[in-house]
Every structure is written in structure tokens, then in C-alpha cells.
Motif scaffolding. Structure first.
Motif, mmCIF file in Angstrom:
data_model
loop_
_atom_site.group_PDB
_atom_site.id
_atom_site.type_symbol
_atom_site.label_atom_id
_atom_site.label_comp_id
_atom_site.label_asym_id
_atom_site.label_seq_id
_atom_site.Cartn_x
_atom_site.Cartn_y
_atom_site.Cartn_z
ATOM 1 N N TYR A 46 0.842 -1.193 0.000
ATOM 2 C CA TYR A 46 0.000 0.000 0.000
ATOM 3 C C TYR A 46 0.877 1.243 0.000
ATOM 4 O O TYR A 46 2.069 1.183 0.305
ATOM 5 C CB TYR A 46 -0.999 -0.004 1.158
ATOM 6 N N ALA A 47 0.288 2.355 -0.353
ATOM 7 C CA ALA A 47 1.048 3.574 -0.627
ATOM 8 C C ALA A 47 1.851 4.082 0.564
ATOM 9 O O ALA A 47 2.952 4.597 0.393
ATOM 10 C CB ALA A 47 0.112 4.673 -1.137
ATOM 11 N N ALA A 48 1.353 3.944 1.784
ATOM 12 C CA ALA A 48 2.034 4.497 2.950
ATOM 13 C C ALA A 48 2.999 3.510 3.615
ATOM 14 O O ALA A 48 3.550 3.799 4.670
ATOM 15 C CB ALA A 48 0.996 4.968 3.974
ATOM 16 N N CYS A 49 3.236 2.371 2.996
ATOM 17 C CA CYS A 49 4.069 1.308 3.582
ATOM 18 C C CYS A 49 5.547 1.596 3.322
ATOM 19 O O CYS A 49 6.008 1.561 2.181
ATOM 20 C CB CYS A 49 3.662 -0.035 2.977
ATOM 21 N N HIS A 50 6.297 1.829 4.398
ATOM 22 C CA HIS A 50 7.723 2.123 4.267
ATOM 23 C C HIS A 50 8.486 0.982 3.594
ATOM 24 O O HIS A 50 9.233 1.206 2.630
ATOM 25 C CB HIS A 50 8.333 2.412 5.644
ATOM 26 N N TRP A 51 8.313 -0.251 4.086
ATOM 27 C CA TRP A 51 9.080 -1.373 3.553
ATOM 28 C C TRP A 51 8.670 -1.734 2.129
ATOM 29 O O TRP A 51 9.467 -2.283 1.372
ATOM 30 C CB TRP A 51 9.009 -2.574 4.494
ATOM 31 N N CYS A 52 7.439 -1.393 1.754
ATOM 32 C CA CYS A 52 7.014 -1.580 0.360
ATOM 33 C C CYS A 52 7.875 -0.708 -0.558
ATOM 34 O O CYS A 52 8.324 -1.151 -1.615
ATOM 35 C CB CYS A 52 5.538 -1.229 0.174
ATOM 36 N N HIS A 53 8.109 0.525 -0.124
ATOM 37 C CA HIS A 53 8.932 1.445 -0.924
ATOM 38 C C HIS A 53 10.391 1.000 -0.936
ATOM 39 O O HIS A 53 11.065 1.106 -1.961
ATOM 40 C CB HIS A 53 8.801 2.875 -0.395
ATOM 41 N N VAL A 54 10.865 0.481 0.196
ATOM 42 C CA VAL A 54 12.241 0.005 0.261
ATOM 43 C C VAL A 54 12.442 -1.153 -0.712
ATOM 44 O O VAL A 54 13.386 -1.163 -1.506
ATOM 45 C CB VAL A 54 12.620 -0.410 1.703
ATOM 46 N N MET A 55 11.537 -2.151 -0.661
ATOM 47 C CA MET A 55 11.683 -3.300 -1.557
ATOM 48 C C MET A 55 11.533 -2.879 -3.012
ATOM 49 O O MET A 55 12.236 -3.401 -3.891
ATOM 50 C CB MET A 55 10.681 -4.397 -1.206
ATOM 51 N N ALA A 56 10.638 -1.946 -3.277
ATOM 52 C CA ALA A 56 10.481 -1.453 -4.651
ATOM 53 C C ALA A 56 11.793 -0.854 -5.142
ATOM 54 O O ALA A 56 12.242 -1.158 -6.254
ATOM 55 C CB ALA A 56 9.359 -0.425 -4.730
ATOM 56 N N HIS A 57 12.394 -0.015 -4.323
ATOM 57 C CA HIS A 57 13.648 0.635 -4.736
ATOM 58 C C HIS A 57 14.777 -0.387 -4.879
ATOM 59 O O HIS A 57 15.529 -0.354 -5.861
ATOM 60 C CB HIS A 57 14.027 1.718 -3.729
ATOM 61 N N GLU A 58 14.892 -1.295 -3.922
ATOM 62 C CA GLU A 58 15.998 -2.247 -3.933
ATOM 63 C C GLU A 58 15.856 -3.334 -5.002
ATOM 64 O O GLU A 58 16.864 -3.765 -5.555
ATOM 65 C CB GLU A 58 16.108 -2.932 -2.565
ATOM 66 N N SER A 59 14.639 -3.767 -5.260
ATOM 67 C CA SER A 59 14.455 -4.923 -6.143
ATOM 68 C C SER A 59 13.650 -4.620 -7.400
ATOM 69 O O SER A 59 14.067 -4.978 -8.495
ATOM 70 C CB SER A 59 13.787 -6.066 -5.376
ATOM 71 N N PHE A 60 12.499 -3.992 -7.257
ATOM 72 C CA PHE A 60 11.621 -3.808 -8.415
ATOM 73 C C PHE A 60 12.133 -2.752 -9.391
ATOM 74 O O PHE A 60 11.727 -2.729 -10.553
ATOM 75 C CB PHE A 60 10.198 -3.467 -7.988
ATOM 76 N N GLU A 61 13.026 -1.883 -8.937
ATOM 77 C CA GLU A 61 13.631 -0.891 -9.825
ATOM 78 C C GLU A 61 14.964 -1.382 -10.389
ATOM 79 O O GLU A 61 15.560 -0.707 -11.226
ATOM 80 C CB GLU A 61 13.817 0.434 -9.079
ATOM 81 N N ASP A 62 15.435 -2.535 -9.931
ATOM 82 C CA ASP A 62 16.698 -3.102 -10.384
ATOM 83 C C ASP A 62 16.471 -3.841 -11.708
ATOM 84 O O ASP A 62 15.665 -4.774 -11.768
ATOM 85 C CB ASP A 62 17.223 -4.064 -9.312
ATOM 86 N N GLU A 63 17.163 -3.435 -12.747
ATOM 87 C CA GLU A 63 16.960 -3.995 -14.092
ATOM 88 C C GLU A 63 17.198 -5.505 -14.149
ATOM 89 O O GLU A 63 16.443 -6.238 -14.776
ATOM 90 C CB GLU A 63 17.869 -3.293 -15.111
ATOM 91 N N ALA A 64 18.250 -5.996 -13.482
ATOM 92 C CA ALA A 64 18.568 -7.426 -13.532
ATOM 93 C C ALA A 64 17.525 -8.251 -12.784
ATOM 94 O O ALA A 64 17.100 -9.313 -13.262
ATOM 95 C CB ALA A 64 19.962 -7.678 -12.966
ATOM 96 N N ILE A 65 17.107 -7.776 -11.614
ATOM 97 C CA ILE A 65 16.079 -8.502 -10.859
ATOM 98 C C ILE A 65 14.763 -8.469 -11.620
ATOM 99 O O ILE A 65 14.062 -9.485 -11.725
ATOM 100 C CB ILE A 65 15.930 -7.937 -9.434
ATOM 101 N N ALA A 66 14.418 -7.321 -12.181
ATOM 102 C CA ALA A 66 13.176 -7.214 -12.957
ATOM 103 C C ALA A 66 13.202 -8.154 -14.156
ATOM 104 O O ALA A 66 12.191 -8.795 -14.467
ATOM 105 C CB ALA A 66 12.961 -5.771 -13.408
#
Length: 182
Positions: A46-66
Motif C-alpha cells: 500500500y502507498a504508505a508502507c515504508h518497507w514496500c517502498h524500500v523493496m520497490a527501490h531495492e528490487s523492483f527498480e533493479d533492471e537485472a532482478i526485474a
């Protein structure tokens, strides 16, 4: 932009520019998983979830992981505030598998949606007893390829157990059994 560019959820829109080929929850994702014969990777937050944003930045924005996610899975992003029904089902499964829950919730499921592996936040490198997200992606893919019958049986068993527990807590009419409530 990915398939989330047309979403109405602010949380889903936050992931519209991820290199992950996200699907919204729905028939299209299930049909694609069946067509490709791959598991679903369901990410709930959900939008206000801190760890959701952390995982998004660390993994979902990573080209190789994606790229690994896109190759091996049909990836589905769910806003728990928009779809509390979906969140409740997969949270029950996550809690049954791990003894805990939270967000981001990461669930691997059969193309029919039956969960067989779940957890919450996974770091980009192994730490604190958690595998890295990449290690998890590889391990689940290997299990899907090598021991799929066992994986499917585990998902079937979990779904049966959750259904059984739901019937115990709520009577046939859906009203909680007074005995269960104390």
C-alpha cells in the motif's frame, strides 16, 4: 511504463515505471501464467508502507532482478487498500506458512492462484536469516521446474487447510461460531 500506467490506485501508479512487467489483479494475469506455464509472483502492499517502498527501490527498480522476474513469473501488483479481499486471502496463507505477516507481502502461486511460497520483505542481499530476493526467485523457479508436483500439492494442501479453518471459525451461515469466540 508498464501495465500499471492505467491504474486508478495511487500505490499501483507508484510502480508504473518499474522495469517489472506488472499486471493488475485479474483474469489477464491468470491467463498469461497458464499460457506461459509459470507461477504468479504476487506483490501486495500500500502507498504508505515504508518497507514496500524500500523493496520497490531495492528490487523492483533493479533492471537485472526485474528481468529475472519477467522471464520466470507473471508478476501481479496488488494494492491492499483497493483489494482487501485479495489481501486477506494471501495474508492468511502467508501467516499459515510463516507464522507472521506484513507488507510488502510476496506470494508465489500456481497459475490458478494457489499460494505455495510466501513471505514479506526480502532484502537485495542475504541477511538476518533471509535469502536475497534474487536467491528466492531462483529457488522458486528451480522448485517449479524440478519438483512441480510437490509444489502444486503443497499449494493444494494449504488452500484446503485454510478453507477448513475458515469453516471452523465461521459456521455454515458465515457467522462466527460462539464456541470459537470464547
Amino acid at each position: 511504463m508498464n501495465r500499471l500506467a492505467d491504474a486508478t490506485s495511487p500505490y499501483l501508479l507508484q510502480h508504473a515505471d518499474n522495469p517489472v512487467d506488472w499486471y493488475q489483479w485479474g483474469d489477464e494475469a491468470f491467463a498469461e501464467a497458464r499460457r506461459r506455464d509459470v507461477p504468479l509472483l504476487i506483490s501486495i502492499g500500500y502507498a504508505a508502507c515504508h518497507w514496500c517502498h524500500v523493496m520497490a527501490h531495492e528490487s523492483f527498480e533493479d533492471e537485472a532482478i526485474a528481468a529475472l522476474m519477467n522471464e520466470k513469473y507473471v508478476c501481479v501488483k496488488v494494492d491492499r487498500e483497493e483489494r482487501p479481499d485479495v489481501d486477506a486471502v494471501y495474508m492468511a496463507a502467508t501467516q499459515a506458512m510463516t507464522g507472521g505477516g506484513g507488507w510488502p507481502m510476496t506470494v508465489f502461486a500456481t497459475p490458478e492462484g494457489k499460494p505455495f511460497q510466501a513471505g514479506t520483505y526480502y532484502p537485495p542481499v542475504a541477511r538476518h536469516g533471509l535469502p536475497s530476493f534474487r536467491q528466492l526467485l531462483v529457488a522458486v523457479d528451480r522448485a517449479w521446474g524440478d519438483i512441480r508436483d510437490d509444489v502444486v500439492r503443497a499449494g493444494d494442501g494449504l488452500v484446503a487447510e485454510l478453507a477448513h479453518n475458515a469453516r471452523i471459525v465461521a459456521g455454515a451461515d458465515g457467522v462466527p461460531d460462539a464456541g470459537v469466540l470464547g
